[in-house]
Design an enzyme around this catalytic site. Sequence first.
Site, PDB file in Angstrom:
ATOM      1  N   ASP A 210       9.379   7.180  -4.248  1.00  0.00           N
ATOM      2  CA  ASP A 210       9.473   6.078  -3.298  1.00  0.00           C
ATOM      3  C   ASP A 210      10.790   5.318  -3.368  1.00  0.00           C
ATOM      4  OD1 ASP A 210       6.922   6.006  -1.865  1.00  0.00           O
ATOM      5  OD2 ASP A 210       6.079   5.843  -3.868  1.00  0.00           O
TER       6      ASP A 210
ATOM      7  N   GLU B  34      -3.850   5.493   4.840  1.00  0.00           N
ATOM      8  CA  GLU B  34      -3.601   5.926   3.474  1.00  0.00           C
ATOM      9  C   GLU B  34      -3.499   4.699   2.592  1.00  0.00           C
ATOM     10  OE1 GLU B  34      -0.196   8.506   3.594  1.00  0.00           O
ATOM     11  OE2 GLU B  34      -1.146   9.589   5.248  1.00  0.00           O
TER      12      GLU B  34
END
EC number: 4.2.1.20
Lengths: 214, 255
Positions: B57, B46
């Site tokens: 995140d 990814e």
Amino acid sequence: MNEESFQKEFQQLLKDYVGRPSPLYFAQRLSEKHGTKIYLKREDLNHTGAHKVNNTIGQILMAKRLGKTRIIAETGAGQHGVATATVCALMGIQCVVYMGEIDIARQAPNVARMKMLGAEVRPATSGSKTLKDATNEAIRDWINNPVDTHYIIGSAIGSHPYPDMVTRFQSVISEEIKWQLKEKEGRENPDYVVACIGGGSNAAGTYYHFLDNP
Amino acid sequence: MNNRILKKLKSDKKLLSIYFTAGYPSLNSTLQIIEDLEKSGVDMIEIGLPFSDPLADGPTIQESSTAALKNGMTTEILFDQLKDIRKTVSIPLIIMGYFNPVLQFGVEKFCQKCKETGIDGLILPDLPLDVYESEYKEIFEKYGLLNTFLITPQTNDERIRQIDKASNGFIYMVSSASVTGSKSGFGSEQESYFERIASMGLINPQIVGFGIKDATTFQQATQKAKGAIIGSAFIKHLTQNGTEKISEFVNSIKK
């Protein structure tokens, strides 16, 4: 939100706690200066000093109905943080406000006010250390605490249903302008509606009931 | 559909997918990282599109994104770096990121570039299912891209079934209610979540992400699921070791 019991509680608090309706004031000298009739909708006279509290009252009632026991919020200058800390104090619910590190330094009086109301003010130290980053940190908090926490967003921003929900809670502003203007001028609709925009909730609420007017 | 992800999902082994932020640790490390990961036996990659506001995140990926942007990484540059990638790399490549930069670049142009460079799929956690279906599905499919949706322990069964129906590759299973890189291991709560999902008999295989950092968590995550994704732990490895020793990291997971 449209439930009768919800509306009853909401309207009651707007009246007795916030101090609504806020006055529609005819600004005589300003009107003379510009050769027109200018009315000021005094949202600054609400409890906590801004329109923000219309929305936080609505959302805290929503949070209670959802069974949430913890509130988080983001704030820039501190008005929304103060309005959130205020309704949390009113309901006795834990409150954490995220605020950019730079904004905390700039807006010390509002930070003190939030703390006095029992809220914890957490500095956002990522990115530009201002409102955008406080919002990011609040969303990260929510990702980590999705079950017990409700996030009270202060502007007409974010994911659905926030923009719509915040707008509806703020629409009380234009709802009142309509009947107040009718009383004073015999007409519901002014020729122009002017509102200031930060995140957009004040403008959205002030325009709401005039949107379909040509 | 002749897509590398679909082929890979048919293999009978558990899949290891690695996430890294494009442009980190340096602007031009993208190609070397991808090639080394494939050589080390990783099954899927990814490629993270750096963004200024990565709100799902934790600090590790946030910092790598900030550094990548400072290094000058842009969507344009990333596609340029990837233009010959299919001459050397054959495993599935996915671009993962937030929807904002894709929208800025132009969704159709983005998808077209993906097809040209040989990208197999996209993971855009903040692109909601209904918006995807009503506005972008046709474009993604036109360019042969698989779109992946995420589920979390809070996603209810009805929504999971809806996502399963709308998916045509794998479902990204977020391991717990947290941002990336924050779990210190899986407990009984995760195990019962993994079991609950496994027992639903979904059409699409699931790949677990968030909180996988070593061989133990990889094995726990893949006991029921088809594979697992490692991001923050790999970024930390890059921070400490640069782009050397990538195979050492991969071997420590797959041992």
